[in-house]
Structures are given as structure tokens and as C-alpha cells.
Design an enzyme around this catalytic site. Structure first.
Site, PDB file in Angstrom:
ATOM      1  N   ARG A 188      30.548  46.760  52.331  1.00 58.76           N
ATOM      2  CA  ARG A 188      31.747  47.599  52.695  1.00 58.76           C
ATOM      3  C   ARG A 188      32.453  47.861  51.333  1.00 58.76           C
ATOM      4  NH1 ARG A 188      31.417  44.547  57.190  1.00 58.76           N
ATOM      5  NH2 ARG A 188      31.194  45.600  59.315  1.00 58.76           N
ATOM      6  N   ILE A 189      33.002  46.754  50.491  1.00 60.45           N
ATOM      7  CA  ILE A 189      33.688  47.200  49.613  1.00 60.45           C
ATOM      8  C   ILE A 189      32.859  47.651  48.112  1.00 60.45           C
ATOM      9  CG2 ILE A 189      35.177  45.648  47.810  1.00 60.45           C
ATOM     10  CD1 ILE A 189      35.882  43.618  49.845  1.00 60.45           C
ATOM     11  N   ALA A 265      35.969  39.157  44.398  1.00 61.57           N
ATOM     12  CA  ALA A 265      35.499  38.372  45.633  1.00 61.57           C
ATOM     13  C   ALA A 265      35.909  37.362  45.536  1.00 61.57           C
ATOM     14  CB  ALA A 265      33.753  38.477  45.113  1.00 61.57           C
ATOM     15  N   ASP A 292      40.767  38.517  39.934  1.00 61.11           N
ATOM     16  CA  ASP A 292      41.786  38.313  40.958  1.00 61.11           C
ATOM     17  C   ASP A 292      41.436  37.303  41.992  1.00 61.11           C
ATOM     18  OD1 ASP A 292      43.838  39.589  42.468  1.00 61.11           O
ATOM     19  OD2 ASP A 292      42.569  40.096  44.197  1.00 61.11           O
ATOM     20  N   GLU A 297      43.533  27.743  43.879  1.00 60.47           N
ATOM     21  CA  GLU A 297      44.705  28.923  44.191  1.00 60.47           C
ATOM     22  C   GLU A 297      45.882  28.232  44.813  1.00 60.47           C
ATOM     23  OE1 GLU A 297      41.442  32.854  44.588  1.00 60.47           O
ATOM     24  OE2 GLU A 297      42.868  32.120  46.153  1.00 60.47           O
ATOM     25  N   HIS A 316      45.016  36.834  43.583  1.00 60.75           N
ATOM     26  CA  HIS A 316      44.399  37.301  44.893  1.00 60.75           C
ATOM     27  C   HIS A 316      45.249  38.176  45.815  1.00 60.75           C
ATOM     28  CE1 HIS A 316      41.179  35.285  47.723  1.00 60.75           C
ATOM     29  NE2 HIS A 316      41.157  36.490  47.972  1.00 60.75           N
TER      30      HIS A 316
END
Length: 352
Positions: A188-189, A265, A292, A297, A316
Site C-alpha cells: 500500500r505504501i 520501513a 526514519d 529506537e 520514526h
């Protein structure tokens, strides 16, 4: 709360979207325990919701605390996450079982379930759901923003201008219509990005499981071909055993001179150390990258990309538009309630 399914919100939707999420969950008859750790105005939230939901305050990335809170007061039948709190085998073994309070459902308000040990979840009878596509437009727009920022060196011009340095480019930038965009992952992205890029005059090609031809995307025959024939490569794949370290030193060396890499991603698909080495090398074909998502993280945020002027780094946030986050929160609430009440039809379930 007796007899009602209990759900623990590890990290609720931010700002006024918290109210949207809580109303949806309560409307399904769920008993909600809200973790206040990432809530900005805790006093106001307690005052507004104290009579309708329960509260806790703990670091969900602390596995021992996570297990204790999930089991507290007879246990929660569901947990919901937004930021990808790791839910591993130890957690699942401790919280899932045959008792009335055992964990049955994990919900992710967002796309992807790589933060969950799906094999362990299956062994313990825990169903894992998420909201694929809820942030597709938001991430596609963000990738396009990364592309524009790097091709026109916005960060560099901004920094120079703030120092009073009237700096002109050493060479004129290429127009988007001169560039070939390679999209790795045609879900979709990826297809949403392709449509936007083509509207701006870019030639698009891609590699993925979707049929060729969607949004005018030419199908590349292999990863090698995609990398070698694209001026910009944008990554839109899930993180799996097959995609981990998919792009490393060898793959980066295949890029066209002056190429740009975008990753919205998952961290781990692109080898960050190899990426940093490439960006430090003035003779490398890779000119710049926008990242990103990272291997480490949140509180553990760390990367060899720190400090590199040709690396555009963001925490992110690609999918964090109001509409995307609202849709993800509401859909996740609906999915969890349906699964807890034995209505799995149409609910996306991750099976590994």
C-alpha cells in the site's frame, strides 16, 4: 470490571486522539487500563477519565515491569501498543495460559508486527492483529518529503542561511522528472508513493509481490537491477528473516553515482554500519540517505549515522499524521474487541 475483557494500553494515542481511542474501546464494553508513561498531561487525563478507566505508570520497554502490569489484578486479556514495544517469548510465556485472566490478543495500532515473537504467540494461543494500510498515505507523503529535502539540499541551505552564508549550489539540482525512483516493496505504501511521484513527473520502477503495472510502476527483475538503474531507492518492506540486512555493502555499491536512499520501513533492513561507511566515502556512488527507522529506537536510540551531514535522520515519525493515527487507533480497537468476542471475520491477523 468483573466479567469484562480487560485491555492494557501500553502507549495510547497522543493528544486529543487519546479520547477518541478510549471512547472506542469503552464503546466495545472493554475495561481499559491506561499506561500514563507517555501521556503529556497526566493530571488532566486522570481528571477526565478517572471514573471510567484504570491507570498505571510504567516503562513498557522494561520486560519485568511489562509482565507484572499485564498480570496485575487478575490479568489483562489484551494489550495494545503503538510504538512497537517488544513482546517476546518470555513475556508471552508469562502472561498467556489457560486462566480466565490470561493474555489472548495483542493489538498494534499501526502496520507491521515485527515487535512480536509470532511463533511464541502461536504456541501460547495469542492472536496478533495490526492495522495495515492505516498510515500508507502518511508514510508515502513523508518519503516524498525526504526525497525533496535531499535532492534540493534543504538542510544544508537552511544551516548556511542561519549563519548568514549566502550559498549557491556547486552544481544545479536535477529536476524530479530527470530521476528514476526505485521502490522496494509494492504494498500500500509503495504504490501510494509511486502515484505521488509519477504526478511530479518521475519515472517509477519497483520490486515486490504486487502485480506489475499498478500506478504505472515498471517491474524490475531483481534487487540488483532495481539498485543499479534507480537514482532514488525508497524502502517499503516488512522486517522479516528474509529482509533483515537485505541492503548492505554489496548492494549499496551497485547504486548509480549520486544516488539517494530512503528508509521509512524498518531499521534492520538496511545495514546502518554499511550505510554510514558509504556516506563517509566521497568516492562512493551513494550521495545521501534519509532514515526514519533504526535498529535501536526509543530509549536505546543509537546509530552509526549520527553526525553525518549527508544523512537526514528522523525519529520514526513518517506515519504520524492526525488522520493516520486516528484511523489506526480506532481500527485497532475494533480488531481487538472483535477477536476477544469471538468474531475474527475480516480482522487482519499476523501469522509469521
Amino acid at each position: 470490571m468483573l466479567g469484562r475483557h480487560r485491555i492494557l494500553l501500553l502507549d495510547a494515542a497522543p493528544g486529543d486522539l487519546l479520547g477518541v481511542e478510549l471512547e472506542r474501546l469503552l464503546g466495545h464494553g472493554l475495561a481499559v487500563t491506561l499506561n500514563l508513561r507517555r501521556v503529556t498531561d497526566r493530571v488532566a487525563v486522570r481528571a477526565a477519565w478517572g471514573g471510567r478507566v484504570g491507570f498505571t505508570d510504567f516503562d513498557p520497554f522494561d520486560e519485568a515491569a511489562l509482565i507484572a502490569e499485564t498480570l496485575r489484578d487478575g490479568g489483562h486479556q489484551a494489550v495494545k501498543s503503538r510504538a512497537g514495544v517488544p513482546l517476546r517469548a518470555t513475556f508471552l510465556a508469562a502472561t498467556a495460559g489457560t486462566t480466565a485472566g490470561s493474555l489472548r490478543v495483542i493489538g498494534r495500532a499501526g502496520a507491521g508486527t515485527d515487535h512480536v515473537d509470532l511463533a511464541a504467540a502461536a504456541r501460547h494461543g495469542v492472536v496478533v492483529t495490526h492495522t495495515p494500510g492505516s498510515n500508507a498515505d502518511a508514510v508515502a507523503e513523508f518519503a516524498l518529503a525526504q526525497l525533496l529535502a535531499l535532492t534540493r539540499d534543504l538542510a544544508g541551505h537552511n544551516a548556511a542561511s542561519h549563519q548568514g552564508d549566502w550559498r549557491s549550489p556547486a552544481a544545479p539540482a536535477r529536476a524530479l522528472s530527470e530521476l528514476v525512483l526505485g521502490i522496494l516493496g509494492l504494498g500500500r505504501i509503495g504504490l501510494a508513493l509511486a502515484g505521488r511521484a509519477r504526478a511530479l513527473g518521475m519515472t517509477t520502477q519497483g520490486l515486490g509481490r504486487s502485480p506489475a503495472g499498478g500506478n504505472g510502476v515498471r517491474r524490475a527483475d531483481s534487487l540488483t537491477e532495481l539498485l543499479a538503474t534507480s537514482d532514488v531507492v525508497s524502502v517499503h518492506l516488512p522486517l522479516t528473516a528474509r529482509t533483515r540486512r537485505l541492503i548492505g555493502r554489496r548492494e549499496l555499491a551497485l547504486l548509480r553515482p549520486g544516488a539517494i536512499l530512503l528508509n521509512t520501513a524498518r531499521g534492520g533492513i538496511v545495514d546502518e554500519r554499511a550505510l554510514a561507511e558509504a556516506l563517509r566515502d566521497p568516492g562512493h556512488p551513494l550521495a545521501a540517505a534519509a532514515v526514519d527507522t533504526f535498529e535501536h529506537e526509543h530509549a536505546a536510540f543509537d546509530s552509526p549515522l549520527f553526525g553525518l551531514p549527508n544523512a537526514l535522520l528522523t525519529p520514526h515519525v513518517a506515519g504520524m499524521t492526525r488522520s493516520a493515527m486516528a484511523e489506526a487507533a480506532v481500527r485497532c480497537a475494533d480488531h481487538v474487541a472483535a477477536l476477544l468476542n469471538g468474531r475474527p471475520g475480516g480482522v487482519p491477523v499476523a501469522t509469521g
